[in-house]
Design a protein around this motif. Structure first.
Motif, PDB file in Angstrom:
ATOM      1  N   ARG A 196       0.782  -1.156  -0.033  1.00 33.06           N
ATOM      2  CA  ARG A 196       0.090   0.148   0.031  1.00 33.06           C
ATOM      3  C   ARG A 196       0.895   1.196  -0.233  1.00 33.06           C
ATOM      4  O   ARG A 196       0.627   2.297  -0.763  1.00 33.06           O
ATOM      5  CB  ARG A 196      -0.984   0.099   1.241  1.00 33.06           C
ATOM      6  N   ASN A 197       1.954   0.988   0.825  1.00 32.44           N
ATOM      7  CA  ASN A 197       3.064   2.310   0.768  1.00 32.44           C
ATOM      8  C   ASN A 197       3.505   2.543  -0.817  1.00 32.44           C
ATOM      9  O   ASN A 197       3.540   3.650  -1.347  1.00 32.44           O
ATOM     10  CB  ASN A 197       4.126   2.003   1.611  1.00 32.44           C
ATOM     11  N   ALA A 198       3.749   1.408  -1.412  1.00 35.18           N
ATOM     12  CA  ALA A 198       4.332   1.454  -2.871  1.00 35.18           C
ATOM     13  C   ALA A 198       3.261   2.116  -3.679  1.00 35.18           C
ATOM     14  O   ALA A 198       3.330   3.139  -4.581  1.00 35.18           O
ATOM     15  CB  ALA A 198       4.707   0.277  -3.339  1.00 35.18           C
ATOM     16  N   ARG A 199       2.125   1.660  -3.603  1.00 38.73           N
ATOM     17  CA  ARG A 199       0.895   2.073  -4.387  1.00 38.73           C
ATOM     18  C   ARG A 199       0.726   3.558  -4.098  1.00 38.73           C
ATOM     19  O   ARG A 199       0.565   4.309  -5.160  1.00 38.73           O
ATOM     20  CB  ARG A 199      -0.257   1.300  -3.738  1.00 38.73           C
ATOM     21  N   ALA A 200       0.689   4.189  -2.967  1.00 40.35           N
ATOM     22  CA  ALA A 200       0.509   5.527  -2.683  1.00 40.35           C
ATOM     23  C   ALA A 200       1.743   6.266  -3.739  1.00 40.35           C
ATOM     24  O   ALA A 200       1.322   7.476  -4.422  1.00 40.35           O
ATOM     25  CB  ALA A 200       0.624   5.959  -1.235  1.00 40.35           C
ATOM     26  N   VAL A 201       2.897   5.902  -3.411  1.00 43.16           N
ATOM     27  CA  VAL A 201       3.888   6.569  -4.270  1.00 43.16           C
ATOM     28  C   VAL A 201       3.714   6.550  -5.812  1.00 43.16           C
ATOM     29  O   VAL A 201       3.949   7.569  -6.519  1.00 43.16           O
ATOM     30  CB  VAL A 201       5.283   5.916  -4.038  1.00 43.16           C
ATOM     31  N   MET A 202       3.447   5.122  -6.162  1.00 45.38           N
ATOM     32  CA  MET A 202       3.281   5.109  -7.764  1.00 45.38           C
ATOM     33  C   MET A 202       2.145   5.690  -8.217  1.00 45.38           C
ATOM     34  O   MET A 202       2.463   6.384  -9.380  1.00 45.38           O
ATOM     35  CB  MET A 202       3.381   3.519  -8.017  1.00 45.38           C
ATOM     36  N   VAL A 203       1.032   5.566  -7.631  1.00 41.02           N
ATOM     37  CA  VAL A 203      -0.119   6.173  -8.041  1.00 41.02           C
ATOM     38  C   VAL A 203      -0.026   7.919  -8.132  1.00 41.02           C
ATOM     39  O   VAL A 203      -0.283   8.576  -9.238  1.00 41.02           O
ATOM     40  CB  VAL A 203      -1.475   5.932  -7.229  1.00 41.02           C
ATOM     41  N   ARG A 204       0.521   8.253  -7.143  1.00 41.71           N
ATOM     42  CA  ARG A 204       0.883   9.819  -6.881  1.00 41.71           C
ATOM     43  C   ARG A 204       1.867  10.259  -8.330  1.00 41.71           C
ATOM     44  O   ARG A 204       1.556  11.143  -9.126  1.00 41.71           O
ATOM     45  CB  ARG A 204       1.723  10.237  -5.869  1.00 41.71           C
ATOM     46  N   ALA A 205       2.729   9.415  -8.459  1.00 41.38           N
ATOM     47  CA  ALA A 205       3.728   9.798  -9.502  1.00 41.38           C
ATOM     48  C   ALA A 205       3.147   9.768 -10.868  1.00 41.38           C
ATOM     49  O   ALA A 205       3.443  10.356 -11.921  1.00 41.38           O
ATOM     50  CB  ALA A 205       4.877   8.635  -9.636  1.00 41.38           C
ATOM     51  N   ALA A 206       2.145   8.563 -11.049  1.00 42.17           N
ATOM     52  CA  ALA A 206       1.677   8.271 -12.303  1.00 42.17           C
ATOM     53  C   ALA A 206       0.732   9.358 -12.557  1.00 42.17           C
ATOM     54  O   ALA A 206       0.665   9.981 -13.691  1.00 42.17           O
ATOM     55  CB  ALA A 206       0.732   7.038 -12.311  1.00 42.17           C
ATOM     56  N   ARG A 207      -0.126   9.936 -11.668  1.00 42.52           N
ATOM     57  CA  ARG A 207      -1.027  11.269 -11.727  1.00 42.52           C
ATOM     58  C   ARG A 207      -0.082  12.423 -12.349  1.00 42.52           C
ATOM     59  O   ARG A 207      -0.521  12.888 -13.251  1.00 42.52           O
ATOM     60  CB  ARG A 207      -1.698  11.394 -10.520  1.00 42.52           C
ATOM     61  N   GLU A 208       0.891  12.642 -11.708  1.00 41.96           N
ATOM     62  CA  GLU A 208       1.733  13.761 -12.109  1.00 41.96           C
ATOM     63  C   GLU A 208       2.199  13.704 -13.533  1.00 41.96           C
ATOM     64  O   GLU A 208       2.253  14.551 -14.076  1.00 41.96           O
ATOM     65  CB  GLU A 208       2.912  13.898 -10.771  1.00 41.96           C
ATOM     66  N   GLN A 209       2.719  12.427 -13.951  1.00 43.61           N
ATOM     67  CA  GLN A 209       2.837  12.169 -15.098  1.00 43.61           C
ATOM     68  C   GLN A 209       1.736  12.380 -16.239  1.00 43.61           C
ATOM     69  O   GLN A 209       1.955  12.869 -17.338  1.00 43.61           O
ATOM     70  CB  GLN A 209       3.517  10.626 -15.296  1.00 43.61           C
ATOM     71  N   GLU A 210       0.567  11.961 -15.683  1.00 43.06           N
ATOM     72  CA  GLU A 210      -0.508  12.070 -16.825  1.00 43.06           C
ATOM     73  C   GLU A 210      -0.881  13.581 -16.935  1.00 43.06           C
ATOM     74  O   GLU A 210      -1.271  14.238 -17.816  1.00 43.06           O
ATOM     75  CB  GLU A 210      -1.708  11.483 -16.395  1.00 43.06           C
ATOM     76  N   ASN A 211      -0.792  14.305 -15.693  1.00 39.05           N
ATOM     77  CA  ASN A 211      -1.376  15.807 -15.809  1.00 39.05           C
ATOM     78  C   ASN A 211      -0.079  16.514 -15.234  1.00 39.05           C
ATOM     79  O   ASN A 211      -0.002  16.783 -14.018  1.00 39.05           O
ATOM     80  CB  ASN A 211      -2.396  15.899 -14.807  1.00 39.05           C
TER      81      ASN A 211
END
Lengths: 224, 224
Positions: free
Chosen positions: A208-223
């Motif tokens: 879940r910790n990894a998920r939080a990091v990855m999802v945040r990064a992916a969001r920044e990458q998309e927008n």
DNA sequence: CGAAGCCAGATTGTGTGCAATCTAGGCCGA
DNA sequence: TCGGCCTAGATTGCACACAATCTGGCTTCG
């Protein structure tokens, strides 16, 4: 379902080589994979390359569009979240299964890996975030292998191959990274203590910790 | 991970046709799958057949041994148990996810399927155990599709394709069969009531019931 | 008589040629 | 000038041919 035997044919070599190239990040996500280009690069003809691509497509690493060739898979935020849900469903269970099967030498090896990751991951002149990637893959891989559960492990494999878009640890903020490395060490402690529930819980937190990091990064990458 | 586009190429047709042949049981488990034989049967050359086989091997339906061709996968009792653990981990979760997404017409369709299965599955002159197979696949398939969760669904697919060794309902004793059919009906009730936990619980029971039947049958098959 | 070695047929692995399809760029017309 | 059409190059899809490998039965020797 029995595992396919060791690679001797050119196709299997092509599969392994290509998978390694993609996982190492030699091809950016979305990059076009021309058959001829790969064939010359791997030193074989198009035939084994085509079969390697079909196989990797089945694993989800590449996308295959008829008459338009292969590209390295891209993952939307939703898909990435789905992948982490899958990991959450499977990897803690596998970790718990691994605990009673771990022999002392297995524990030592895991310990060595976890401590090494703390070393190279801690801030300072010795920090080498790129070195974390193979260590991390080996740590999780050994843990999964210990469970001796091919069905669950196979289903998990497609999930851990997925988030290659963010295949480096540079996206971790310092707090999350410290936490992640501490999780590894704690999992080893749980395995050594022979406590499956402890191991399962920490692995869940780890994902879940990894998920939080990855999802945040992916969001920044998309927008951006 | 985006779904590969609709089948127009010969390879995709070969994949679908071959998968259907195996799932329908035209080839017994362990049967040899000669490339030439399949090529003539499907009316294409060996090339698309080979690619279909690599793909189905990745899905776990066939086993590929270098230089020795392809066979329909056989599943040991341990592997079968592993597959059911995987289903237990994933399918109840997918069922719970499907509940809030189901529209009234979806519920009606599921209801229709569940009731039809009770009809053709109940003892009497109308009983037709072979007709249960496609109905069952459709019921579970629709439920999974409703969840709109490609990652979990993809991981589950390899698990539901697996126990094809026992792809018929003839191995069910009457009590287990009645129970299984009643589970379907109850799942529909839970979906209609909008209660994900109810649906999840019944699905779990449904899978464990199936597991008991299949594992017993597989054991008898291994030690006759 | 049994076992190891070997040979022929069959089958898979790989390379390559050709047809079908897609992409990109220019051309023509409004 | 802009938009749609069309052609040329490139790339994939498929088929086939040849090389590599395996299977099974036979021979031969102990």
């Amino acid at each position: 379902m029995t595992q396919t035997s060791p690679s001797v044919t050119g196709r299997e070599k092509a599969v392994d080589a290509l998978r390694e190239l993609i996982l190492r990040g030699d091809f950016p996500a979305g990059a076009r994979l021309g058959e001829m280009e790969l064939a010359t690069r791997l030193g074989v003809s198009r035939t084994p390359v085509r079969e390697a691509l079909t196989r990797l497509a089945a694993e989800g690493l590449v996308e295959l569009v008829p008459n338009r060739g292969a590209r390295v898979s891209k993952w939307s935020v939703e898909e990435l979240e789905g992948v982490f849900e899958l990991r959450t469903a499977l990897e803690p269970k596998l970790t718990a299964l691994a605990v009673p099967k771990a022999r002392p030498e297995d524990v030592e090896e895991l310990d060595r890996l976890a401590l090494r990751m703390v070393e190279v991951g801690s801030p300072g002149p010795e920090q080498d975030l790129d070195a974390l990637v193979p260590l991390n893959r080996e740590f999780h891989g050994r843990l999964v292998a210990l469970a001796h559960h091919p069905a669950l492990a196979g289903a998990l494999a497609s999930a851990v191959h997925a988030p290659i878009v963010l295949r480096n640890f540079h996206t971790y903020d310092e707090t999350s990274l410290r936490r992640s490395l501490a999780h590894h060490v704690e999992i080893v402690a749980a395995v050594r203590a022979g406590d499956p529930e402890w191991a399962r819980a920490v692995m869940t937190a780890h994902i879940r910790n990894a998920r939080a990091v990855m999802v945040r990064a992916a969001r920044e990458q998309e927008n951006p």
